[in-house]
Scaffold this motif. Structure first.
Motif, mmCIF file in Angstrom:
data_model
loop_
_atom_site.group_PDB
_atom_site.id
_atom_site.type_symbol
_atom_site.label_atom_id
_atom_site.label_comp_id
_atom_site.label_asym_id
_atom_site.label_seq_id
_atom_site.Cartn_x
_atom_site.Cartn_y
_atom_site.Cartn_z
ATOM 1 N N THR A 152 56.636 34.502 74.646
ATOM 2 C CA THR A 152 55.614 35.227 73.482
ATOM 3 C C THR A 152 55.323 33.898 72.702
ATOM 4 O O THR A 152 56.231 33.132 72.472
ATOM 5 C CB THR A 152 56.179 36.379 72.901
ATOM 6 O OG1 THR A 152 55.378 36.777 71.698
ATOM 7 C CG2 THR A 152 57.556 36.066 72.436
ATOM 8 N N ASP A 153 54.113 34.040 71.819
ATOM 9 C CA ASP A 153 53.858 33.331 70.920
ATOM 10 C C ASP A 153 54.209 33.680 69.543
ATOM 11 O O ASP A 153 54.087 33.024 68.519
ATOM 12 C CB ASP A 153 52.160 33.324 70.780
ATOM 13 C CG ASP A 153 51.328 34.503 70.501
ATOM 14 O OD1 ASP A 153 52.169 35.622 70.392
ATOM 15 O OD2 ASP A 153 50.231 34.215 70.500
ATOM 16 N N THR A 205 49.596 28.141 77.046
ATOM 17 C CA THR A 205 48.344 28.925 77.563
ATOM 18 C C THR A 205 48.458 30.257 77.399
ATOM 19 O O THR A 205 49.530 30.965 78.147
ATOM 20 C CB THR A 205 47.823 28.270 78.771
ATOM 21 O OG1 THR A 205 47.494 26.744 78.654
ATOM 22 C CG2 THR A 205 46.713 28.853 79.232
ATOM 23 N N PRO A 206 47.702 30.973 76.770
ATOM 24 C CA PRO A 206 47.910 32.460 76.912
ATOM 25 C C PRO A 206 47.736 33.086 78.264
ATOM 26 O O PRO A 206 46.832 32.639 79.203
ATOM 27 C CB PRO A 206 46.679 32.922 76.095
ATOM 28 C CG PRO A 206 46.360 31.659 75.248
ATOM 29 C CD PRO A 206 46.452 30.715 75.968
ATOM 30 N N GLU A 207 48.918 34.110 78.534
ATOM 31 C CA GLU A 207 48.659 34.753 79.970
ATOM 32 C C GLU A 207 48.393 35.958 79.881
ATOM 33 O O GLU A 207 48.195 36.572 81.050
ATOM 34 C CB GLU A 207 49.962 34.446 80.726
ATOM 35 C CG GLU A 207 50.219 32.567 80.815
ATOM 36 C CD GLU A 207 51.769 32.611 81.690
ATOM 37 O OE1 GLU A 207 51.764 31.432 82.180
ATOM 38 O OE2 GLU A 207 52.407 33.412 81.608
ATOM 39 N N GLY A 208 48.587 36.738 78.831
ATOM 40 C CA GLY A 208 48.409 38.173 78.659
ATOM 41 C C GLY A 208 48.473 38.756 77.249
ATOM 42 O O GLY A 208 48.977 38.047 76.410
ATOM 43 N N ARG A 250 61.568 28.824 81.829
ATOM 44 C CA ARG A 250 60.317 29.161 82.481
ATOM 45 C C ARG A 250 59.663 28.380 83.524
ATOM 46 O O ARG A 250 59.260 28.773 84.478
ATOM 47 C CB ARG A 250 59.498 30.000 81.585
ATOM 48 C CG ARG A 250 57.936 30.171 82.009
ATOM 49 C CD ARG A 250 57.900 31.635 82.872
ATOM 50 N NE ARG A 250 56.704 31.486 83.681
ATOM 51 C CZ ARG A 250 55.543 31.942 82.762
ATOM 52 N NH1 ARG A 250 55.780 32.533 81.757
ATOM 53 N NH2 ARG A 250 54.634 32.267 83.442
ATOM 54 N N HIS A 251 59.498 26.994 83.019
ATOM 55 C CA HIS A 251 58.795 26.250 84.053
ATOM 56 C C HIS A 251 59.697 25.423 85.032
ATOM 57 O O HIS A 251 59.054 25.189 85.988
ATOM 58 C CB HIS A 251 58.591 24.967 83.019
ATOM 59 C CG HIS A 251 57.471 24.042 83.605
ATOM 60 N ND1 HIS A 251 56.033 24.249 84.167
ATOM 61 C CD2 HIS A 251 57.632 22.529 84.044
ATOM 62 C CE1 HIS A 251 55.616 23.295 84.095
ATOM 63 N NE2 HIS A 251 56.227 22.300 84.342
ATOM 64 N N VAL A 258 52.586 33.969 76.875
ATOM 65 C CA VAL A 258 52.199 32.550 76.938
ATOM 66 C C VAL A 258 52.853 31.809 78.200
ATOM 67 O O VAL A 258 54.033 32.246 78.373
ATOM 68 C CB VAL A 258 52.150 31.741 75.897
ATOM 69 C CG1 VAL A 258 51.418 32.151 74.612
ATOM 70 C CG2 VAL A 258 53.822 31.662 75.486
ATOM 71 N N GLY A 259 52.428 30.852 78.617
ATOM 72 C CA GLY A 259 52.822 29.968 79.721
ATOM 73 C C GLY A 259 53.714 28.866 78.987
ATOM 74 O O GLY A 259 53.893 28.688 77.857
ATOM 75 N N LEU A 318 59.386 36.075 80.627
ATOM 76 C CA LEU A 318 58.312 36.384 79.608
ATOM 77 C C LEU A 318 58.298 35.456 78.342
ATOM 78 O O LEU A 318 59.317 35.487 77.864
ATOM 79 C CB LEU A 318 58.044 37.837 79.278
ATOM 80 C CG LEU A 318 58.229 38.773 80.476
ATOM 81 C CD1 LEU A 318 58.190 40.164 80.156
ATOM 82 C CD2 LEU A 318 56.746 38.432 81.767
ATOM 83 N N ARG A 325 60.699 27.476 77.308
ATOM 84 C CA ARG A 325 59.651 27.370 78.112
ATOM 85 C C ARG A 325 60.304 26.230 79.064
ATOM 86 O O ARG A 325 59.556 26.551 80.211
ATOM 87 C CB ARG A 325 58.746 26.547 77.094
ATOM 88 C CG ARG A 325 57.975 27.450 76.258
ATOM 89 C CD ARG A 325 56.842 26.494 75.387
ATOM 90 N NE ARG A 325 56.109 27.370 74.258
ATOM 91 C CZ ARG A 325 55.046 27.034 73.684
ATOM 92 N NH1 ARG A 325 54.594 25.921 73.792
ATOM 93 N NH2 ARG A 325 54.450 28.082 72.935
#
Length: 252
Positions: free
Chosen positions: A59-60, A71-74, A49-50, A66-67, A57, A46
């Motif tokens: 995943t949860d 937070t869900p993104e897709g 990504r940040h 997720v971000g 990408l 994370r």
């Protein structure tokens, strides 16, 4: 190598150095699916990504992208997940109950396979992971019980095993790094044997050698794992892991 005072000066914890080391595994990966297994690798993915790998990408672990803050993104349907896996567009960071000098990994059993002294998880997806996309490893407690001369059973395929199996095994096989609570390791040697790439501040090379069950390749000068920036520390502490769960997995 002299003792570093950076930890005392900056207040960076051992867990945060481990997060930074894990995050670096995904640097310059581009738009691939990061699949971290475990708390510290998840915080590291994370963070990457940040900050320096915005195309990653995340995943949860179920069906959502997720971000960095969760937070869900897709939506990531299973068929698309498998397409990423088999197409080499995923970088996994798995755990290892045992790992040897060539990166063979075991999470299946300890002792002889027919009559093991300890039954573990089973090979799970380790063989497919290692033969189809990059796989790194995270070890929260570095010891001779984990870093062994030869694993009792091969789950994740190492460099020597892939070479023995031939071109179909080596085509996509790559182990970018191994991160432990003591340091960072890679396989940047002529025979792809494990090399000590850096030690975390507060750790000595001698400590790493004493906790490893085989001879590590090592340069004349071993650097310290890099310092996190102030922005990275703020991301870890305020956005990604504000509850400080990372310090439960790795203590100073």
């Amino acid at each position: 190598m002299s003792e570093s005072t950076s930890t005392a000066l900056s207040g960076v914890t051992r867990a945060e150095y481990c997060v930074i080391a894990c995050a670096e595994a995904w640097r310059d990966n581009g738009e691939v699916l990061a699949s971290p297994m475990g708390l510290i690798p998840s915080v590291g993915a994370r963070l990457a990504r940040h900050t320096f790998s915005p195309d990653l990408l995340l995943t949860d672990g179920e069906a959502m992208l997720v971000g960095p803050d969760g937070t869900p993104e897709g939506w990531l349907p299973y068929r698309q997940h498998l397409a990423l896996v088999t197409g080499g567009r995923r970088h996994v960071m798995m755990g290892a109950s045992q790992i040897d000098r060539f990166g063979n990994q075991n999470i299946s059993c300890v002792g002889d396979w027919e009559r093991p002294t300890r039954q573990l998880l089973g090979v799970r997806g380790a063989p497919v992971n290692t033969l189809n996309n990059p796989v790194s490893y995270w070890v929260p407690k570095h010891s001779k019980r984990v870093f062994v001369e030869r694993v009792d059973m091969i789950g994740g395929v190492g460099y020597d095993s892939a070479a023995a199996a031939g071109p179909t095994a080596t085509r996509f096989h790559r182990i970018p790094r191994v991160v432990s609570n003591l340091g960072v390791f890679d396989f940047a040697t002529p025979d792809h044997s494990m090399r000590l790439a850096s030690v975390h501040p507060g750790v000595t090379v001698e400590e790493v050698f004493a906790a490893t069950g085989f001879e590590l390749a090592v340069a004349d000068e071993v650097p310290y794992t890099r310092e996190p920036s102030s922005a990275e520390l703020a991301s870890i502490r305020e956005v990604i892991d504000p509850r400080g769960l990372r310090d439960r997995e790795v203590r100073g």
